[in-house]
Design a protein around this motif. Structure first.
Motif, PDB file in Angstrom:
ATOM      1  N   TYR A 107       0.877  -1.169   0.000  1.00  0.00           N
ATOM      2  CA  TYR A 107       0.000   0.000   0.000  1.00  0.00           C
ATOM      3  C   TYR A 107       0.915   1.221   0.000  1.00  0.00           C
ATOM      4  O   TYR A 107       1.582   1.529   0.996  1.00  0.00           O
ATOM      5  N   LEU A 108       0.970   1.918  -1.146  1.00  0.00           N
ATOM      6  CA  LEU A 108       1.873   3.058  -1.320  1.00  0.00           C
ATOM      7  C   LEU A 108       1.102   4.352  -1.098  1.00  0.00           C
ATOM      8  O   LEU A 108       0.069   4.568  -1.723  1.00  0.00           O
ATOM      9  N   TYR A 109       1.602   5.194  -0.228  1.00  0.00           N
ATOM     10  CA  TYR A 109       0.924   6.465   0.004  1.00  0.00           C
ATOM     11  C   TYR A 109       1.943   7.588   0.122  1.00  0.00           C
ATOM     12  O   TYR A 109       3.108   7.383   0.484  1.00  0.00           O
ATOM     13  N   GLY A 110       1.490   8.800  -0.225  1.00  0.00           N
ATOM     14  CA  GLY A 110       2.374   9.960  -0.185  1.00  0.00           C
ATOM     15  C   GLY A 110       1.723  11.137  -0.869  1.00  0.00           C
ATOM     16  O   GLY A 110       0.557  11.091  -1.281  1.00  0.00           O
ATOM     17  N   ASN A 111       2.482  12.188  -1.014  1.00  0.00           N
ATOM     18  CA  ASN A 111       1.955  13.438  -1.549  1.00  0.00           C
ATOM     19  C   ASN A 111       1.647  13.340  -3.043  1.00  0.00           C
ATOM     20  O   ASN A 111       2.095  12.420  -3.737  1.00  0.00           O
ATOM     21  N   VAL A 112       0.893  14.316  -3.525  1.00  0.00           N
ATOM     22  CA  VAL A 112       0.574  14.425  -4.946  1.00  0.00           C
ATOM     23  C   VAL A 112       1.860  14.549  -5.749  1.00  0.00           C
ATOM     24  O   VAL A 112       2.758  15.314  -5.396  1.00  0.00           O
ATOM     25  N   GLY A 113       1.976  13.768  -6.846  1.00  0.00           N
ATOM     26  CA  GLY A 113       3.124  13.872  -7.738  1.00  0.00           C
ATOM     27  C   GLY A 113       4.393  13.239  -7.209  1.00  0.00           C
ATOM     28  O   GLY A 113       5.472  13.493  -7.753  1.00  0.00           O
ATOM     29  N   SER A 114       4.307  12.369  -6.186  1.00  0.00           N
ATOM     30  CA  SER A 114       5.517  11.816  -5.574  1.00  0.00           C
ATOM     31  C   SER A 114       6.030  10.568  -6.291  1.00  0.00           C
ATOM     32  O   SER A 114       7.114  10.087  -5.968  1.00  0.00           O
ATOM     33  N   GLY A 115       5.275  10.028  -7.235  1.00  0.00           N
ATOM     34  CA  GLY A 115       5.759   8.883  -8.007  1.00  0.00           C
ATOM     35  C   GLY A 115       5.057   7.579  -7.709  1.00  0.00           C
ATOM     36  O   GLY A 115       5.479   6.523  -8.180  1.00  0.00           O
ATOM     37  N   LYS A 116       3.954   7.606  -6.971  1.00  0.00           N
ATOM     38  CA  LYS A 116       3.266   6.374  -6.571  1.00  0.00           C
ATOM     39  C   LYS A 116       2.763   5.600  -7.787  1.00  0.00           C
ATOM     40  O   LYS A 116       3.024   4.401  -7.928  1.00  0.00           O
ATOM     41  N   THR A 117       2.030   6.292  -8.655  1.00  0.00           N
ATOM     42  CA  THR A 117       1.447   5.625  -9.815  1.00  0.00           C
ATOM     43  C   THR A 117       2.529   5.157 -10.780  1.00  0.00           C
ATOM     44  O   THR A 117       2.435   4.062 -11.352  1.00  0.00           O
ATOM     45  N   MET A 118       3.572   5.945 -10.968  1.00  0.00           N
ATOM     46  CA  MET A 118       4.676   5.560 -11.841  1.00  0.00           C
ATOM     47  C   MET A 118       5.261   4.228 -11.408  1.00  0.00           C
ATOM     48  O   MET A 118       5.446   3.303 -12.223  1.00  0.00           O
ATOM     49  N   LEU A 119       5.536   4.082 -10.125  1.00  0.00           N
ATOM     50  CA  LEU A 119       6.162   2.865  -9.620  1.00  0.00           C
ATOM     51  C   LEU A 119       5.211   1.677  -9.690  1.00  0.00           C
ATOM     52  O   LEU A 119       5.615   0.559 -10.028  1.00  0.00           O
ATOM     53  N   ILE A 126       5.956   7.121   0.554  1.00  0.00           N
ATOM     54  CA  ILE A 126       6.888   7.822  -0.330  1.00  0.00           C
ATOM     55  C   ILE A 126       6.999   9.229   0.231  1.00  0.00           C
ATOM     56  O   ILE A 126       6.119  10.072   0.021  1.00  0.00           O
ATOM     57  N   GLY A 127       8.055   9.484   0.949  1.00  0.00           N
ATOM     58  CA  GLY A 127       8.108  10.650   1.830  1.00  0.00           C
ATOM     59  C   GLY A 127       8.626  11.930   1.230  1.00  0.00           C
ATOM     60  O   GLY A 127       8.860  12.893   1.964  1.00  0.00           O
ATOM     61  N   ASN A 128       8.859  11.983  -0.096  1.00  0.00           N
ATOM     62  CA  ASN A 128       9.374  13.238  -0.642  1.00  0.00           C
ATOM     63  C   ASN A 128       8.267  14.285  -0.706  1.00  0.00           C
ATOM     64  O   ASN A 128       7.090  13.973  -0.739  1.00  0.00           O
ATOM     65  N   GLU A 129       8.653  15.523  -0.718  1.00  0.00           N
ATOM     66  CA  GLU A 129       7.712  16.643  -0.734  1.00  0.00           C
ATOM     67  C   GLU A 129       7.628  17.298  -2.108  1.00  0.00           C
ATOM     68  O   GLU A 129       7.021  18.354  -2.250  1.00  0.00           O
ATOM     69  N   ILE A 130       8.242  16.680  -3.111  1.00  0.00           N
ATOM     70  CA  ILE A 130       8.320  17.293  -4.440  1.00  0.00           C
ATOM     71  C   ILE A 130       7.183  16.790  -5.316  1.00  0.00           C
ATOM     72  O   ILE A 130       6.891  15.605  -5.346  1.00  0.00           O
ATOM     73  N   ASP A 131       6.541  17.702  -6.028  1.00  0.00           N
ATOM     74  CA  ASP A 131       5.575  17.331  -7.059  1.00  0.00           C
ATOM     75  C   ASP A 131       6.345  17.275  -8.367  1.00  0.00           C
ATOM     76  O   ASP A 131       6.660  18.291  -8.980  1.00  0.00           O
ATOM     77  N   TYR A 132       6.659  16.052  -8.815  1.00  0.00           N
ATOM     78  CA  TYR A 132       7.502  15.899  -9.990  1.00  0.00           C
ATOM     79  C   TYR A 132       6.780  16.229 -11.286  1.00  0.00           C
ATOM     80  O   TYR A 132       7.413  16.365 -12.326  1.00  0.00           O
ATOM     81  N   ARG A 133       5.466  16.354 -11.243  1.00  0.00           N
ATOM     82  CA  ARG A 133       4.772  16.846 -12.437  1.00  0.00           C
ATOM     83  C   ARG A 133       5.187  18.294 -12.703  1.00  0.00           C
ATOM     84  O   ARG A 133       5.380  18.706 -13.842  1.00  0.00           O
ATOM     85  N   ARG A 134       5.290  19.055 -11.629  1.00  0.00           N
ATOM     86  CA  ARG A 134       5.758  20.427 -11.793  1.00  0.00           C
ATOM     87  C   ARG A 134       7.228  20.447 -12.223  1.00  0.00           C
ATOM     88  O   ARG A 134       7.654  21.304 -12.992  1.00  0.00           O
ATOM     89  N   TYR A 135       7.984  19.496 -11.705  1.00  0.00           N
ATOM     90  CA  TYR A 135       9.413  19.443 -11.997  1.00  0.00           C
ATOM     91  C   TYR A 135       9.654  19.282 -13.497  1.00  0.00           C
ATOM     92  O   TYR A 135      10.459  20.000 -14.093  1.00  0.00           O
ATOM     93  N   ILE A 136       8.923  18.327 -14.126  1.00  0.00           N
ATOM     94  CA  ILE A 136       9.158  18.106 -15.551  1.00  0.00           C
ATOM     95  C   ILE A 136       8.534  19.207 -16.403  1.00  0.00           C
ATOM     96  O   ILE A 136       8.880  19.365 -17.566  1.00  0.00           O
ATOM     97  N   ALA A 137       7.591  19.964 -15.799  1.00  0.00           N
ATOM     98  CA  ALA A 137       6.920  21.012 -16.569  1.00  0.00           C
ATOM     99  C   ALA A 137       7.745  22.290 -16.649  1.00  0.00           C
ATOM    100  O   ALA A 137       7.466  23.148 -17.491  1.00  0.00           O
ATOM    101  N   GLN A 138       8.758  22.432 -15.792  1.00  0.00           N
ATOM    102  CA  GLN A 138       9.521  23.666 -15.767  1.00  0.00           C
ATOM    103  C   GLN A 138      10.185  23.914 -17.122  1.00  0.00           C
ATOM    104  O   GLN A 138      10.960  23.115 -17.625  1.00  0.00           O
ATOM    105  N   GLY A 139       9.811  25.000 -17.728  1.00  0.00           N
ATOM    106  CA  GLY A 139      10.422  25.378 -19.000  1.00  0.00           C
ATOM    107  C   GLY A 139       9.881  24.642 -20.206  1.00  0.00           C
ATOM    108  O   GLY A 139      10.373  24.836 -21.310  1.00  0.00           O
ATOM    109  N   SER A 140       8.856  23.764 -19.992  1.00  0.00           N
ATOM    110  CA  SER A 140       8.378  22.989 -21.137  1.00  0.00           C
ATOM    111  C   SER A 140       6.868  23.054 -21.311  1.00  0.00           C
ATOM    112  O   SER A 140       6.304  22.271 -22.065  1.00  0.00           O
ATOM    113  N   ILE A 141       6.187  23.966 -20.608  1.00  0.00           N
ATOM    114  CA  ILE A 141       4.738  24.078 -20.763  1.00  0.00           C
ATOM    115  C   ILE A 141       4.396  24.505 -22.185  1.00  0.00           C
ATOM    116  O   ILE A 141       4.991  25.426 -22.735  1.00  0.00           O
ATOM    117  N   ASP A 142       3.450  23.804 -22.771  1.00  0.00           N
ATOM    118  CA  ASP A 142       2.980  24.159 -24.110  1.00  0.00           C
ATOM    119  C   ASP A 142       1.866  25.193 -23.961  1.00  0.00           C
ATOM    120  O   ASP A 142       0.753  24.868 -23.592  1.00  0.00           O
TER     121      ASP A 142
END
Length: 593
Positions: A171-183, A352-368
């Protein structure tokens, strides 16, 4: 969510040539395209080493746990195949013995002197041939007869074979965008060819499917009454007197009633294995975004997930919350606590204890910027209209209206559509009593969706806000290309949560309106499952914190959906293109034959 740094240029979508989201593309490749899939840990490390993912210790820990589970699944699959073979043989023997006992009892009744199989000739004979008191509750005799026969079968055939102990799920839990669904998707992809019975479901779609199955089971129980005549007709051909035949038919009907008495176990069994037919082996359920948004979710999750876990299904689930924090409003607390106990018994909880929303991370500088148009001024509205014209010309079809079939016999009118492209307004999609089933129909049918006039959402339009969040979830889950015109930037869309919780007053009810309320409320009642009180008791009572999770997830997904990495995956991952590819492959195969 994924953490991408850079990817090689492999595919193009539209005018740009930027790499596809290789993780989602990889996880959706057909089995034949890969001779051997790496495990989640190997794949995760490979992406890190190639510079396609940034290393995260929490994600690596989860990948390690999933890799270990994959190894245990391989052994468990073999054990379960052996168990199912033994079970099938046991069930066949038991049914044969049951009919033999039933025929012996019928023959004894035919002779006029009922003698039970254990041949107790004194007290028990007098007991069985005694005159029943007039106040005996109907069915008690059948219940006693049923239990006695079951005990005899246990003695003759033996107890049901014991399933091998299942490995604990995760049972994987954590913040939004932390990578749960990816893994979880990495793990699910790696199980192809290892686990026969497997399923990946998102919360909204799973609850609708459960809802639909409950309705079908409820209807089948009603139809069982019509089968009584066919049972009687079959029994009437046996060489017994009329009274004996009536007794035999009643015993058979009672056997069926006992098997159909509880809806949720029946639904649970159908939920995972119906599509796979009679294949035997281990069972795996990957469940994305477990929530308890209303009483139905609490009752259904508890009954169905607990049933699956108790019968050897391995669960890998994701959520924003730890299990005991799921039900913040205390709905059906006793049932919920049993559900949590079952989860903790069969799953390891991993944060998954990180506080980073990696969706925002990959969006930096690449928003269409050509996909999200704001504010709603003359210039942006003109740009939005121009994009609609360009897109419809690109797909070369005439713009027409279309009627989509929705679950439960309903339909949804789409005013403007063209070869997998649709245009609708926010008010049409979110200002009426529609919901997840409608949004799934739209997301599956259209690879590109235009939504206009999205307002800033606050307490004044709280129901519309909840529907919009569900809409975004389904468009994202089906990998749709989304064009929006809105009042504000994505980050400023959701406001007013400090004023209180945003109650979802209609999402629970909309599924039942067309069929006269014959789905959730009545199915629960018919299935002897308490709905927990009055109609008001089944209204979603989300806490302010729960709303914040939902808002953050929607914002995070909207941001990712504007990035080239996401958009390049649409032609490969959306069901519209996948179905066309499968049709093309089938045609090619037939041509070769």
């Amino acid at each position: 969510m994924k953490k991408f740094v850079s990817l090689p240029q492999r595919f193009s979508y539209g005018p740009s040539r930027i790499s596809i989201d290789t993780l989602r593309f990889y996880c959706d490749l057909p089995h034949s395209s890969l001779s051997r899939r790496p495990g989640p840990l190997a794949y995760y490390k490979g992406l890190v080493n190639q510079g396609k993912l940034q290393h995260d210790p929490y994600q690596e820990k989860v990948a390690f746990e999933l890799e270990n589970l994959l190894g245990r699944l391989k052994r468990y699959e073999k054990d379960m195949e052996e168990y199912h073979a033994n079970l099938a043989k046991w069930e066949e023997n038991r049914e044969n013995e049951r009919w033999r006992l039933l025929m012996e009892e019928a023959e004894a009744k035919q002779r006029g002197a009922f003698t039970p199989v254990n041949k107790s000739r004194t007290f028990f004979r007098r007991w069985m041939t005694r005159k029943q008191p007039e106040n005996v509750e109907p069915g008690v005799g059948k219940w006693v007869s049923y239990l006695n026969r079951e005990r005899k079968l246990d003695a003759l055939v033996g107890q049901r074979p014991t399933a091998p102990p299942a490995p604990k799920g995760l049972y994987l839990y954590g913040n939004v965008g932390s990578g749960k669904t990816m893994l979880m998707d990495m793990f699910y992809s790696a199980t192809e060819g290892i686990v026969k019975h497997r399923r990946r479901s998102h919360f909204h779609e799973a609850m609708l499917q459960v809802h639909d199955l409950m309705h079908k089971v409820w209807k089948s129980q009603v139809e069982e009454k019509s089968l009584q005549s066919s049972i009687s007709n079959w029994v009437m051909n046996l060489p017994f007197d009329t009274k004996i035949k009536e007794w035999l038919a009643a015993e058979e009907r009672y056997q069926q009633e006992m098997q159909m008495k509880n809806i949720l176990p029946v639904v649970a069994d159908k939920f995972l294995v119906d599509e796979q037919g009679h294949q035997k082996g281990a069972r795996l359920l990957c469940f994305d975004e477990i929530q308890t948004v209303d009483v139905f979710a609490v009752v259904a999750l508890s009954g169905i997930v607990s049933r699956l876990l108790s019968t050897g299904t391995i669960l890998v689930a994701t959520s924003n919350r730890a299990p005991r924090d799921l039900n913040q409003d205390g709905m059906q607390r006793e049932i919920f606590l049993k559900f949590v106990d079952s989860l903790e018994q069969h799953c390891e909880n991993v944060l998954i204890g990180n506080e980073i929303d990696y969706r925002r991370y990959i969006a930096q500088g690449s928003i269409d910027r050509d996909h999200y148009f704001w504010p709603l001024d003359r210039v942006k509205i003109k740009e939005y209209e121009n994009m609609w014209e360009v897109t419809t010309r690109q797909y070369g079809g005439q713009v027409t209206s279309q009627t989509l079939p929705v679950m439960f016999g309903r339909t949804l009118e789409v005013p403007e559509s063209c070869n997998g492209v649709a245009r609708l307004t926010f008010e049409y999609l979110c200002g009426r009593p529609v919901g997840a089933a409608d949004y799934i129909a739209v997301a599956k049918s259209y690879h590109t969706v235009f939504i206009s006039n999205i307002p800033v959402m606050s307490m004044r339009i709280r129901d519309k806000a909840r529907r919009f969040i569900t809409l975004v979830d389904e468009l994202y889950n089906h990998h749709c290309c989304l064009f929006c015109s809105a009042d504000s930037s994505i980050d400023d869309l959701f406001q007013g949560t400090e004023e209180g919780a945003l109650f979802d007053l209609e999402s629970f009810q909309f599924e039942t309106e067309i069929e006269g309320g014959k789905l959730r409320r009545d199915v629960l009642a018919e299935g002897s499952v308490s709905s927990g009180g009055t109609q008001a008791g089944i209204i979603s009572l989300l806490s302010g914190q729960e709303e914040m999770f939902a808002f953050q997830r929607a914002v995070s997904r909207l941001i990712e959906m504007q990035t080239p990495l996401y958009l390049e995956g649409v032609p490969y991952l959306h069901p519209y293109f996948q179905s066309r590819q499968q049709s093309s492959d089938g045609l090619s195969a037939n041509t070769l034959q």
